[in-house]
Design a protein around this motif. Sequence first.
Motif, short mmCIF file in Angstrom:
data_model
loop_
_atom_site.label_atom_id
_atom_site.label_comp_id
_atom_site.label_asym_id
_atom_site.label_seq_id
_atom_site.Cartn_x
_atom_site.Cartn_y
_atom_site.Cartn_z
N LEU A 23 40.58 37.15 34.56
CA LEU A 23 40.68 36.96 33.59
C LEU A 23 38.65 36.10 34.05
O LEU A 23 37.07 36.29 33.06
CB LEU A 23 41.10 35.21 33.51
N VAL A 24 38.41 35.70 35.14
CA VAL A 24 37.33 35.51 35.95
C VAL A 24 36.61 37.09 35.52
O VAL A 24 35.16 36.72 34.81
CB VAL A 24 37.06 34.99 37.14
N LEU A 25 37.24 38.07 35.68
CA LEU A 25 36.80 39.64 35.75
C LEU A 25 36.09 39.71 34.73
O LEU A 25 34.95 40.58 34.30
CB LEU A 25 37.66 40.43 36.79
N VAL A 26 36.87 39.78 33.53
CA VAL A 26 36.73 40.32 32.07
C VAL A 26 35.88 38.69 31.33
O VAL A 26 34.81 39.57 30.99
CB VAL A 26 38.12 40.25 30.98
N THR A 31 30.52 38.82 29.49
CA THR A 31 29.29 37.78 28.85
C THR A 31 28.01 38.44 28.93
O THR A 31 27.22 38.50 28.70
CB THR A 31 29.61 36.06 29.58
N LYS A 32 28.42 39.40 30.19
CA LYS A 32 27.45 40.22 30.79
C LYS A 32 26.67 41.41 29.62
O LYS A 32 25.43 41.57 29.23
CB LYS A 32 27.18 40.74 31.95
N TRP A 33 27.13 42.09 29.83
CA TRP A 33 27.44 42.75 28.38
C TRP A 33 26.91 42.11 27.06
O TRP A 33 26.05 42.64 26.80
CB TRP A 33 28.79 43.65 27.44
N TRP A 34 27.07 40.77 26.79
CA TRP A 34 26.74 40.07 26.01
C TRP A 34 25.96 39.67 26.13
O TRP A 34 24.76 39.70 25.37
CB TRP A 34 27.38 38.81 25.07
N ILE A 35 24.83 39.94 27.28
CA ILE A 35 23.11 38.87 27.33
C ILE A 35 22.63 40.54 27.43
O ILE A 35 21.58 40.36 27.36
CB ILE A 35 23.46 38.91 28.17
N LEU A 36 23.31 41.44 28.26
CA LEU A 36 22.41 42.94 28.17
C LEU A 36 22.16 43.63 27.77
O LEU A 36 21.39 44.13 27.06
CB LEU A 36 22.88 43.38 29.27
N ASP A 37 23.05 43.55 26.27
CA ASP A 37 23.42 44.68 24.82
C ASP A 37 22.75 44.04 24.00
O ASP A 37 22.72 44.63 22.99
CB ASP A 37 24.36 45.27 25.04
N PHE A 129 21.65 35.10 34.74
CA PHE A 129 21.89 34.36 33.01
C PHE A 129 21.62 33.24 32.60
O PHE A 129 20.98 32.41 31.26
CB PHE A 129 21.86 35.48 31.70
N LEU A 130 22.02 32.77 33.56
CA LEU A 130 22.64 30.66 33.04
C LEU A 130 21.15 30.39 33.98
O LEU A 130 21.08 30.14 35.50
CB LEU A 130 23.73 30.78 33.62
N ASP A 131 20.64 29.28 33.13
CA ASP A 131 19.53 29.04 34.00
C ASP A 131 18.95 27.65 34.01
O ASP A 131 18.94 27.01 32.43
CB ASP A 131 17.96 29.42 33.58
N PHE A 132 19.43 26.44 34.22
CA PHE A 132 19.56 25.04 34.07
C PHE A 132 18.15 24.04 34.90
O PHE A 132 17.99 24.94 35.70
CB PHE A 132 20.83 24.67 34.93
#
Length: 168
Positions: A23-26, A31-37, A129-132
């Motif tokens: 689950l964590v891997l997926v 989320t990385k695909w969403w951010i990058l693409d 990509f998460l910046d707090f």
Amino acid sequence: MNAFVAPSQGRSHLTAGLAVAVLVLVLDQVTKWWILDVVMQPFPRVIEVTPFFNLVLVWNYGVSFGTFASEAAYMPYVLSAISIGIAGFLVVWMRQAENRLTALALGLVVGGALGNVVDRLLYGAVADFLDFHVAGWHFWAFNVADSGITVGVALLVIDGLFRSHETS
């Protein structure tokens, strides 16, 4: 009481831990695909989501907080091999876990480690990509895999400190 886990109980814990790892891997890769693409086109961008949270894109060539960062061509493979070795050790530990919390915590760490391995092998670095931020101070950018690792380790520490341990 016997220090060994009953085989069916151990399999149950292993199954739960592996399910969390997958689950964590997926989630990490989606989320990385969403951010990058999708989100970060065109590069580079900072998207202000709230007064304390941005979406950014930072490539981490090392491990935690950029430690061991190197742009040497072989470094992603070295870091990936180390991460895979650690993940293998954690799966063995997960198989022997005495309780579900330990197995789930190990699953979080394994899934996170493998999520970052995928990045290193695909891109040569890990996409964060998460910046707090607060009062102009920005925490280190991180991703879902890093969150899984951090939460998993915290749960292991809490479990180790507060779970009552029976002595033989």
